[in-house]
Design a protein around this motif. Structure first.
Motif, PDB file in Angstrom:
ATOM      1  N   ALA A  84       1.003  -1.270   0.021  1.00 25.95           N
ATOM      2  CA  ALA A  84      -0.032  -0.019  -0.122  1.00 25.95           C
ATOM      3  C   ALA A  84       1.023   1.280   0.002  1.00 25.95           C
ATOM      4  O   ALA A  84       2.192   1.172  -0.058  1.00 25.95           O
ATOM      5  CB  ALA A  84      -1.065  -0.298   1.075  1.00 25.95           C
ATOM      6  N   SER A  85       0.156   2.252  -0.059  1.00 23.49           N
ATOM      7  CA  SER A  85       0.937   3.546   0.202  1.00 23.49           C
ATOM      8  C   SER A  85       0.884   4.097   1.506  1.00 23.49           C
ATOM      9  O   SER A  85      -0.176   3.937   2.165  1.00 23.49           O
ATOM     10  CB  SER A  85       0.738   4.651  -0.632  1.00 23.49           C
ATOM     11  OG  SER A  85       0.888   4.485  -2.129  1.00 23.49           O
ATOM     12  N   TYR A  86       2.010   4.509   2.132  1.00 25.21           N
ATOM     13  CA  TYR A  86       2.056   5.028   3.670  1.00 25.21           C
ATOM     14  C   TYR A  86       2.132   6.572   3.339  1.00 25.21           C
ATOM     15  O   TYR A  86       3.227   7.006   2.904  1.00 25.21           O
ATOM     16  CB  TYR A  86       2.973   4.290   4.329  1.00 25.21           C
ATOM     17  CG  TYR A  86       2.338   2.599   4.626  1.00 25.21           C
ATOM     18  CD1 TYR A  86       2.879   1.718   3.448  1.00 25.21           C
ATOM     19  CD2 TYR A  86       1.523   2.404   5.714  1.00 25.21           C
ATOM     20  CE1 TYR A  86       2.297   0.560   3.716  1.00 25.21           C
ATOM     21  CE2 TYR A  86       1.261   1.145   5.619  1.00 25.21           C
ATOM     22  CZ  TYR A  86       1.506   0.132   4.429  1.00 25.21           C
ATOM     23  OH  TYR A  86       1.065  -1.017   4.831  1.00 25.21           O
ATOM     24  N   PHE A  87       1.439   7.545   4.302  1.00 23.12           N
ATOM     25  CA  PHE A  87       1.754   8.793   4.429  1.00 23.12           C
ATOM     26  C   PHE A  87       1.901   9.047   5.953  1.00 23.12           C
ATOM     27  O   PHE A  87       1.238   8.857   6.613  1.00 23.12           O
ATOM     28  CB  PHE A  87       0.349   9.466   3.908  1.00 23.12           C
ATOM     29  CG  PHE A  87       0.147   9.186   2.326  1.00 23.12           C
ATOM     30  CD1 PHE A  87      -0.727   8.248   1.940  1.00 23.12           C
ATOM     31  CD2 PHE A  87       0.593  10.226   1.559  1.00 23.12           C
ATOM     32  CE1 PHE A  87      -0.889   7.992   0.631  1.00 23.12           C
ATOM     33  CE2 PHE A  87       0.502   9.949   0.135  1.00 23.12           C
ATOM     34  CZ  PHE A  87      -0.425   8.875  -0.307  1.00 23.12           C
ATOM     35  N   CYS A  88       2.801  10.084   6.032  1.00 26.94           N
ATOM     36  CA  CYS A  88       3.109  10.674   7.310  1.00 26.94           C
ATOM     37  C   CYS A  88       2.158  11.969   7.296  1.00 26.94           C
ATOM     38  O   CYS A  88       2.135  12.612   6.162  1.00 26.94           O
ATOM     39  CB  CYS A  88       4.441  10.900   7.662  1.00 26.94           C
ATOM     40  SG  CYS A  88       5.488  11.834   6.552  1.00 26.94           S
ATOM     41  N   ALA A  89       1.895  12.631   8.353  1.00 31.42           N
ATOM     42  CA  ALA A  89       1.284  13.880   8.313  1.00 31.42           C
ATOM     43  C   ALA A  89       1.464  14.643   9.651  1.00 31.42           C
ATOM     44  O   ALA A  89       1.555  14.132  10.848  1.00 31.42           O
ATOM     45  CB  ALA A  89      -0.345  13.724   8.346  1.00 31.42           C
ATOM     46  N   VAL A  90       1.861  16.021   9.717  1.00 28.41           N
ATOM     47  CA  VAL A  90       1.780  16.754  10.649  1.00 28.41           C
ATOM     48  C   VAL A  90       0.613  17.341  11.113  1.00 28.41           C
ATOM     49  O   VAL A  90      -0.074  17.664  10.160  1.00 28.41           O
ATOM     50  CB  VAL A  90       3.281  17.620  10.656  1.00 28.41           C
ATOM     51  CG1 VAL A  90       4.399  16.733  10.575  1.00 28.41           C
ATOM     52  CG2 VAL A  90       2.860  18.487   9.489  1.00 28.41           C
ATOM     53  N   GLY A  91       0.209  17.520  12.443  1.00 30.00           N
ATOM     54  CA  GLY A  91      -0.806  18.331  12.846  1.00 30.00           C
ATOM     55  C   GLY A  91      -0.570  19.813  13.152  1.00 30.00           C
ATOM     56  O   GLY A  91       0.376  20.000  13.843  1.00 30.00           O
ATOM     57  N   TYR A  92      -1.304  20.719  12.691  1.00 26.23           N
ATOM     58  CA  TYR A  92      -1.365  22.025  12.928  1.00 26.23           C
ATOM     59  C   TYR A  92      -2.733  22.671  13.243  1.00 26.23           C
ATOM     60  O   TYR A  92      -3.602  22.618  12.545  1.00 26.23           O
ATOM     61  CB  TYR A  92      -0.770  22.836  11.702  1.00 26.23           C
ATOM     62  CG  TYR A  92       0.600  22.935  11.537  1.00 26.23           C
ATOM     63  CD1 TYR A  92       1.128  21.859  10.419  1.00 26.23           C
ATOM     64  CD2 TYR A  92       1.360  23.638  12.075  1.00 26.23           C
ATOM     65  CE1 TYR A  92       2.485  21.927  10.290  1.00 26.23           C
ATOM     66  CE2 TYR A  92       2.789  23.481  11.857  1.00 26.23           C
ATOM     67  CZ  TYR A  92       3.410  22.986  11.217  1.00 26.23           C
ATOM     68  OH  TYR A  92       4.744  22.827  10.807  1.00 26.23           O
ATOM     69  N   THR A  93      -2.931  22.993  14.175  1.00 21.82           N
ATOM     70  CA  THR A  93      -4.352  23.727  14.610  1.00 21.82           C
ATOM     71  C   THR A  93      -5.369  23.048  14.059  1.00 21.82           C
ATOM     72  O   THR A  93      -6.124  23.677  13.080  1.00 21.82           O
ATOM     73  CB  THR A  93      -4.075  25.251  14.381  1.00 21.82           C
ATOM     74  OG1 THR A  93      -3.913  25.333  12.902  1.00 21.82           O
ATOM     75  CG2 THR A  93      -3.091  25.915  15.035  1.00 21.82           C
TER      76      THR A  93
END
Lengths: 108, 114
Positions: A84-93
């Motif tokens: 599969a594809s794997y995504f990281c993500a950062v959280g902002y407000t």
């Protein structure tokens, strides 16, 4: 602005361990999330690191080091269905900024 | 309960036409997000709604794009005068107010502009 980088593709064999890295050039975020997306499917949540260190959820673990601007997703005992594809993500407000994504191919 | 639903699943339109994409979030989720994903690419944030607050429109790529959320539930993303570069999968997600890091995605609408 925010920038998250991931390797475009990773390959591994069944039963192996693979690490997908996420490096970022940003600050002031609340935490690092990981999502999985199968071809043609919707992204699904895997894990979240609010603090530095390792979070373990079954075969998947995620790590964050704010001092190194770096995180990773560790997948153990790989199975074919992990392709599969794997995504990281950062959280902002209250919103997420996603990385470029890593396509994982698991071979028999 | 039911997950996030989106309609239509596929939309083919001609360049210059307007399109409307619909999203039904999970009941009780106060936050709703729209993303765009081009083939083989990552998720591009478009717009975010939280409760009755003014939406965060910082990701909308041009003034041809707009979105509404009625009654704190269903949302509609409208693209006016569509262009070929608008072709992509448009994904909607929702989350509870305090868990923005865990978003639940719908199946997406695949938009093709000819």
């Amino acid at each position: 602005g925010q920038s998250l980088e991931q390797p475009s593709e990773v390959t591994a064999v069944e039963g192996a361990i693979v690490q997908i890295n996420c490096t970022y050039q940003t600050s002031g975020f609340y935490g690092l999330s990981w999502y999985q997306q199968h071809d043609g499917g919707a992204p699904t949540f895997l894990s979240y690191n609010a603090l530095d260190g390792l979070e373990e959820t079954g075969r998947f673990s995620s790590f964050l080091s704010r001092s190194d601007s770096y995180g990773y997703l560790l997948l153990q005992e790989l199975q074919m269905k992990d392709s599969a594809s794997y995504f990281c993500a950062v959280g902002y407000t209250d919103k997420l900024i996603f990385g470029t994504g890593t396509r994982l191919q698991v071979f028999p | 309960g039911a997950g996030v639903s989106q309609s239509p699943s596929n939309k083919v339109t001609e360049k210059g036409k307007d399109v409307e994409l619909r999203c039904d979030p999970i009941s009780g989720h106060t936050a709703l997000y729209w993303y765009r994903q081009s083939l083989g690419q990552g998720l591009e944030f478009l717009i975010y709604f939280q409760g009755n607050s003014a939406p965060d429109k910082s990701g909308l790529p041009s003034d041809r794009f707009s979105a509404e959320r009625t009654g704190g539930s269903v949302s509609t993303l409208t693209i006016q005068r569509t262009q070929q570069e608008d072709s992509a999968v448009y994904l909607c997600a929702s989350s509870s107010g305090t868990a923005y890091n865990e978003q639940f995605f719908g199946p997406g609408t695949r938009l093709t502009v000819l």
